[in-house]
Motif scaffolding. Sequence first.
Motif: not given
Length: 275
Positions: A246-275
């Motif tokens: 469960g702790e490995w899963l929690a750590i993987g989730t944190c790193f996965g969320l961070l990597a996914g947020a960066i990828a979505c911002r770079v590739l699709y611009g998700l989260g780049g606008k204020v709204l």
Amino acid sequence: MVSYALQRLPAETTVARADMRVKFALLLLASSVIFVWNSILLQAAFLACVLGLMLSAGVTATTIRKLVLIVLPALVLITVIQGLWSPFGRTPVFTVPDGVPVLGSLHIFYVEGLLFGLVVCCRVLIPMLAFQLVFMTSEPNDIVLGLVRIGVPYRVAFLFSTTFRFVPLLFQELEGIKEAQRLRGIDIDDVGMVRKLVALGRMLVPLIMICLTKAQLMEIALQAKAFSGSADRTSLHPSREQLSPGEWLAIGTCFGLLAGAIACRVLYGLGGKVL
């Protein structure tokens, strides 16, 4: 206020029982993903998740409110500044009438600027609350062991732990100095802002002298115990070396969320606008 916020929480909650490496992964996520997003919706959702973790760990709403009140003046100032001069500004909130000399037709405050000011406020609150959550649910010894197990040299980890132990001590000594002033008929909390700043400035001298004395006593104690800073040492209450699934899963989730947020911002611009 701050000394109250640094109290220890019960160790029965899931957050308190989690390994320090899981908590470090949470801190990394809370300190990084906030700079990936400019969206107020994503930032507010992440802030709500952190607040949910704090409430589930036993942090009371009163404690959270006091923590927010500490930085509230800075948050208000940030919001006002962003509303006035943010580069995201497009839609004015107020326009000075044309008949006003010099300032006529000038736009005052922008909707997008105010929203981005709230985004910056979230960027301040999220890591602050996350760090408070970790420190309130962790023992200093566990923090040292966690830092050593992620590769931090023991001397650096010990220095961090010592600094962490001194923070509540500083506020206790400050309260003691204030109490001594009250016994002499001076209540610093009831005077004006200017006099309070002057009084606090004068209180720095005894506070610094007390801290230096305690640091010297700690040095003598460490030398008497032949402290060398070697990482090859035992612990009275060692935590688990191996992480649970469960702790490995929690750590993987944190790193996965961070990597996914960066990828979505770079590739699709998700989260780049204020709204």
